[in-house]
Design an enzyme around this catalytic site. Sequence first.
Site, PDB file in Angstrom:
ATOM      1  N   GLY A 199       0.875  -1.170   0.000  1.00 50.02           N
ATOM      2  CA  GLY A 199       0.000   0.000   0.000  1.00 50.02           C
ATOM      3  C   GLY A 199       0.913   1.220   0.000  1.00 50.02           C
ATOM      4  O   GLY A 199       2.115   1.103  -0.253  1.00 50.02           O
TER       5      GLY A 199
ATOM      6  N   GLY B  62       4.057   0.502   2.291  1.00 53.11           N
ATOM      7  CA  GLY B  62       4.942  -0.546   1.799  1.00 53.11           C
ATOM      8  C   GLY B  62       5.694  -0.087   0.554  1.00 53.11           C
ATOM      9  O   GLY B  62       6.901  -0.317   0.424  1.00 53.11           O
TER      10      GLY B  62
ATOM     11  N   GLN C  16       8.248   2.898   1.594  1.00 50.34           N
ATOM     12  CA  GLN C  16       9.343   2.459   2.459  1.00 50.34           C
ATOM     13  C   GLN C  16      10.261   1.473   1.737  1.00 50.34           C
ATOM     14  O   GLN C  16      11.485   1.529   1.882  1.00 50.34           O
ATOM     15  CB  GLN C  16       8.788   1.823   3.737  1.00 50.34           C
ATOM     16  CG  GLN C  16       8.038   2.814   4.616  1.00 50.34           C
ATOM     17  CD  GLN C  16       7.589   2.208   5.933  1.00 50.34           C
ATOM     18  OE1 GLN C  16       8.165   1.265   6.425  1.00 50.34           O
ATOM     19  NE2 GLN C  16       6.533   2.766   6.515  1.00 50.34           N
TER      20      GLN C  16
ATOM     21  N   GLY D 212      -2.564  -9.744  -7.254  1.00 46.39           N
ATOM     22  CA  GLY D 212      -3.368  -8.672  -6.652  1.00 46.39           C
ATOM     23  C   GLY D 212      -2.987  -7.304  -7.217  1.00 46.39           C
ATOM     24  O   GLY D 212      -2.066  -7.180  -8.034  1.00 46.39           O
TER      25      GLY D 212
ATOM     26  N   ALA E 140      -5.799  -6.804   7.446  1.00 48.08           N
ATOM     27  CA  ALA E 140      -5.090  -7.978   6.899  1.00 48.08           C
ATOM     28  C   ALA E 140      -3.994  -8.455   7.853  1.00 48.08           C
ATOM     29  O   ALA E 140      -3.651  -9.636   7.843  1.00 48.08           O
ATOM     30  CB  ALA E 140      -4.504  -7.645   5.532  1.00 48.08           C
ATOM     31  N   GLN E 141      -3.459  -7.566   8.660  1.00 43.71           N
ATOM     32  CA  GLN E 141      -2.444  -7.998   9.637  1.00 43.71           C
ATOM     33  C   GLN E 141      -3.039  -9.027  10.587  1.00 43.71           C
ATOM     34  O   GLN E 141      -2.390  -9.993  10.980  1.00 43.71           O
ATOM     35  CB  GLN E 141      -1.906  -6.796  10.420  1.00 43.71           C
ATOM     36  CG  GLN E 141      -1.024  -5.899   9.571  1.00 43.71           C
ATOM     37  CD  GLN E 141      -0.414  -4.736  10.318  1.00 43.71           C
ATOM     38  OE1 GLN E 141      -0.306  -4.742  11.539  1.00 43.71           O
ATOM     39  NE2 GLN E 141       0.000  -3.725   9.586  1.00 43.71           N
TER      40      GLN E 141
ATOM     41  N   HIS F 228       2.515   1.016  12.698  1.00 45.22           N
ATOM     42  CA  HIS F 228       1.378   1.463  13.505  1.00 45.22           C
ATOM     43  C   HIS F 228       1.346   0.527  14.722  1.00 45.22           C
ATOM     44  O   HIS F 228       1.630  -0.676  14.595  1.00 45.22           O
ATOM     45  CB  HIS F 228       0.108   1.276  12.666  1.00 45.22           C
ATOM     46  CG  HIS F 228      -1.089   2.049  13.144  1.00 45.22           C
ATOM     47  ND1 HIS F 228      -1.054   2.957  14.173  1.00 45.22           N
ATOM     48  CD2 HIS F 228      -2.369   2.042  12.709  1.00 45.22           C
ATOM     49  CE1 HIS F 228      -2.261   3.468  14.342  1.00 45.22           C
ATOM     50  NE2 HIS F 228      -3.080   2.934  13.475  1.00 45.22           N
TER      51      HIS F 228
ATOM     52  N   GLU G  97     -11.302  30.126   3.099  1.00 45.34           N
ATOM     53  CA  GLU G  97     -10.403  31.074   3.767  1.00 45.34           C
ATOM     54  C   GLU G  97      -9.515  30.334   4.777  1.00 45.34           C
ATOM     55  O   GLU G  97      -8.336  30.639   4.936  1.00 45.34           O
ATOM     56  CB  GLU G  97     -11.210  32.167   4.476  1.00 45.34           C
ATOM     57  CG  GLU G  97     -10.322  33.237   5.045  1.00 45.34           C
ATOM     58  CD  GLU G  97     -11.084  34.444   5.595  1.00 45.34           C
ATOM     59  OE1 GLU G  97     -12.239  34.680   5.172  1.00 45.34           O
ATOM     60  OE2 GLU G  97     -10.515  35.135   6.465  1.00 45.34           O
TER      61      GLU G  97
HETATM   62  N1  LIG Z   1      -1.539   5.119   4.806  1.00 44.15           N
HETATM   63  C1  LIG Z   1      -0.875   5.892   5.641  1.00 44.15           C
HETATM   64  O1  LIG Z   1      -0.772   7.082   5.415  1.00 44.15           O
HETATM   65  C2  LIG Z   1      -0.194   5.334   6.861  1.00 44.15           C
HETATM   66  C3  LIG Z   1       0.570   6.199   7.618  1.00 44.15           C
HETATM   67  C4  LIG Z   1       1.280   5.700   8.693  1.00 44.15           C
HETATM   68  C5  LIG Z   1       1.160   4.368   9.017  1.00 44.15           C
HETATM   69  N2  LIG Z   1       0.359   3.538   8.294  1.00 44.15           N
HETATM   70  C6  LIG Z   1       0.297   2.117   8.653  1.00 44.15           C
HETATM   71  O2  LIG Z   1       1.081   1.393   7.704  1.00 44.15           O
HETATM   72  C7  LIG Z   1       0.520   0.091   7.504  1.00 44.15           C
HETATM   73  C8  LIG Z   1       0.222  -0.094   6.020  1.00 44.15           C
HETATM   74  O3  LIG Z   1      -0.726   0.870   5.637  1.00 44.15           O
HETATM   75  P1  LIG Z   1      -0.963   1.288   4.099  1.00 44.15           P
HETATM   76  O4  LIG Z   1      -1.946   2.416   4.121  1.00 44.15           O
HETATM   77  O5  LIG Z   1       0.321   1.432   3.390  1.00 44.15           O
HETATM   78  O6  LIG Z   1      -1.571  -0.022   3.481  1.00 44.15           O
HETATM   79  P2  LIG Z   1      -3.085  -0.421   3.173  1.00 44.15           P
HETATM   80  O7  LIG Z   1      -3.509   0.354   1.968  1.00 44.15           O
HETATM   81  O8  LIG Z   1      -3.893  -0.346   4.408  1.00 44.15           O
HETATM   82  O9  LIG Z   1      -2.806  -1.955   2.838  1.00 44.15           O
HETATM   83  C9  LIG Z   1      -2.626  -2.366   1.569  1.00 44.15           C
HETATM   84  C10 LIG Z   1      -1.805  -3.666   1.453  1.00 44.15           C
HETATM   85  O10 LIG Z   1      -2.411  -4.740   2.190  1.00 44.15           O
HETATM   86  C11 LIG Z   1      -2.576  -5.823   1.279  1.00 44.15           C
HETATM   87  N3  LIG Z   1      -3.705  -6.670   1.683  1.00 44.15           N
HETATM   88  C12 LIG Z   1      -4.923  -6.279   2.162  1.00 44.15           C
HETATM   89  N4  LIG Z   1      -5.684  -7.360   2.429  1.00 44.15           N
HETATM   90  C13 LIG Z   1      -4.925  -8.435   2.122  1.00 44.15           C
HETATM   91  C14 LIG Z   1      -5.132  -9.833   2.199  1.00 44.15           C
HETATM   92  N5  LIG Z   1      -6.300 -10.341   2.643  1.00 44.15           N
HETATM   93  N6  LIG Z   1      -4.139 -10.664   1.783  1.00 44.15           N
HETATM   94  C15 LIG Z   1      -2.974 -10.166   1.337  1.00 44.15           C
HETATM   95  N7  LIG Z   1      -2.696  -8.850   1.263  1.00 44.15           N
HETATM   96  C16 LIG Z   1      -3.659  -8.006   1.639  1.00 44.15           C
HETATM   97  C17 LIG Z   1      -2.838  -5.170  -0.054  1.00 44.15           C
HETATM   98  O11 LIG Z   1      -2.574  -6.073  -1.103  1.00 44.15           O
HETATM   99  P3  LIG Z   1      -3.519  -6.128  -2.414  1.00 44.15           P
HETATM  100  O12 LIG Z   1      -3.208  -4.923  -3.230  1.00 44.15           O
HETATM  101  O13 LIG Z   1      -3.118  -7.391  -3.038  1.00 44.15           O
HETATM  102  O14 LIG Z   1      -4.929  -6.088  -1.926  1.00 44.15           O
HETATM  103  C18 LIG Z   1      -1.820  -4.028  -0.004  1.00 44.15           C
HETATM  104  O15 LIG Z   1      -0.539  -4.452  -0.409  1.00 44.15           O
HETATM  105  C19 LIG Z   1      -0.724   0.031   8.395  1.00 44.15           C
HETATM  106  O16 LIG Z   1      -0.375  -0.532   9.627  1.00 44.15           O
HETATM  107  C20 LIG Z   1      -1.095   1.492   8.569  1.00 44.15           C
HETATM  108  O17 LIG Z   1      -1.832   1.743   9.742  1.00 44.15           O
HETATM  109  C21 LIG Z   1      -0.298   3.996   7.204  1.00 44.15           C
END
Ligand SMILES: NC(=O)c1ccc[n+]([C@@H]2O[C@H](COP(=O)([O-])OP(=O)(O)OC[C@H]3O[C@@H](n4cnc5c(N)ncnc54)[C@H](OP(=O)(O)O)[C@@H]3O)[C@@H](O)[C@H]2O)c1
Length: 411
Positions: A100, A103, A106, A125, A163-164, A185, A309
Amino acid sequence: MNSTFTLRLLSRGSKAILQQRPIITARSISILKNSRSANPVKITFNGIKPSKLNQLNQVRAIQTLDFGGVKEQVHERSDWPKEKFQKLFENDTIAIIGYGPQGRGQSLNAKDNGLNVIVGLREGGRSWKLALEDGWVPGKNLFNINDALSKGTIIGNLLSDAAQKELWPQFTPHLTKGKTIYFSHGFSIVYKEETNVIPPKDIDVIMIAPKGSGRTVRSQFLDGRGINSSFAVYQDATGKARDRCVALGIAIGSGYLYETDFKKEVFSDLFGERGVLMGAIQGLFLAQYEVLRERGHTPSEAFNETVEEATQSLYPLVGENGMDWMYAACSTTAQRGALDWYKPFHDATKPVFEKLYASVADGTETRRTLEKNSSPKYREELEEELREIRESEIWRAGKTVRSLRPEAKNK
Ligand SMILES: NC(=O)c1ccc[n+]([C@@H]2O[C@H](COP(=O)([O-])OP(=O)(O)OC[C@H]3O[C@@H](n4cnc5c(N)ncnc54)[C@H](OP(=O)(O)O)[C@@H]3O)[C@@H](O)[C@H]2O)c1
């Protein structure tokens, strides 16, 4: 020669104290404040940039800074030059699971920083396709989740929080003695009763949580800057977890790292997004807009006075200089009203914030999130709620207002 560097994030009252500078000690630290201008605080370390000091002396750039009277340690990028963390991780394979925003940002940053990074995803996926587009190669540095988990010595669990929980049983066989798992997180670990994410005792468990979207993690890295992140050690089996956590934090693209613990990170994060970052602000915008509309103001007037504003003029200035500066710099009429009215707003909303914090702390928010996000109808129900906001008058009015901005017209 007198060079300066700028810490934009410090409050104007901040003082800096240098620590651990065994060879060059700063003869002078000057804090130049301009209390009536948009200038950020400038700190001069005896005419030499702190990063240069590091290069010259290998001194640590950990600083203790005074945040409004409370001292906190801040780690910065010059603490871990590239060569140093490359050496530290030379025998490691960093397996990032999930692609996502976090990932993706980073893993690309750590790869560009010269680390041995692999990505683990479900094959075929959405993320798999994106990873291929970004140049990850199946069998070389792109694997299915199971294979990546078996190869990784440091495992970044960057799946969605739901998913975690779901995939945790796949992780556990691979979490063997001496490995490291990191999260971005505190969610899965802190709410372990709901998620069942309980790592074995003989591995390191750390967190690097960028304070911003994964897209910014990447764009700031490409700009040669670094995002602010918090970091925490939950479990230190190797005795090296803290150092490795800070080094990895820099390697994945952080510029500054602030220490916290898993619980504080997740509490403040869930609280903040439900509060002033998103939930409270939509509530306040809407309430003010509705009152203006009910009193006969046009949509454009109500929107401009409520959102446009704020976001286009005032908030950037507040971000740059603080609300104290804003109060001092506005017209005397606005000043009088804002001084008189912030207290009633504070008093009316504080009980709601108290209730929200309690709901975060007792796990209600987490249970609701996991329950909603794992419902088979999740996407449909979400779309309905988002549609309601998108089609509400305030945000339809906003769309028209935004279309009149010069940059929109010049497109
Ligand atoms: N987004 C932010 O701004 C942010 C900021 C700070 C911290 N975080 C933390 O960072 C972590 C990742 O967050 P994110 O926003 O980058 O990711 P996300 O969009 O929440 O997660 C997406 C990833 O999870 C995979 N996924 C979801 N369901 C799945 C399943 N059943 N089996 C296998 N893979 C699955 C997706 O793969 P597919 O594409 O194959 O579905 C994708 O690679 C989380 O703990 C979040 O709280 C996020």
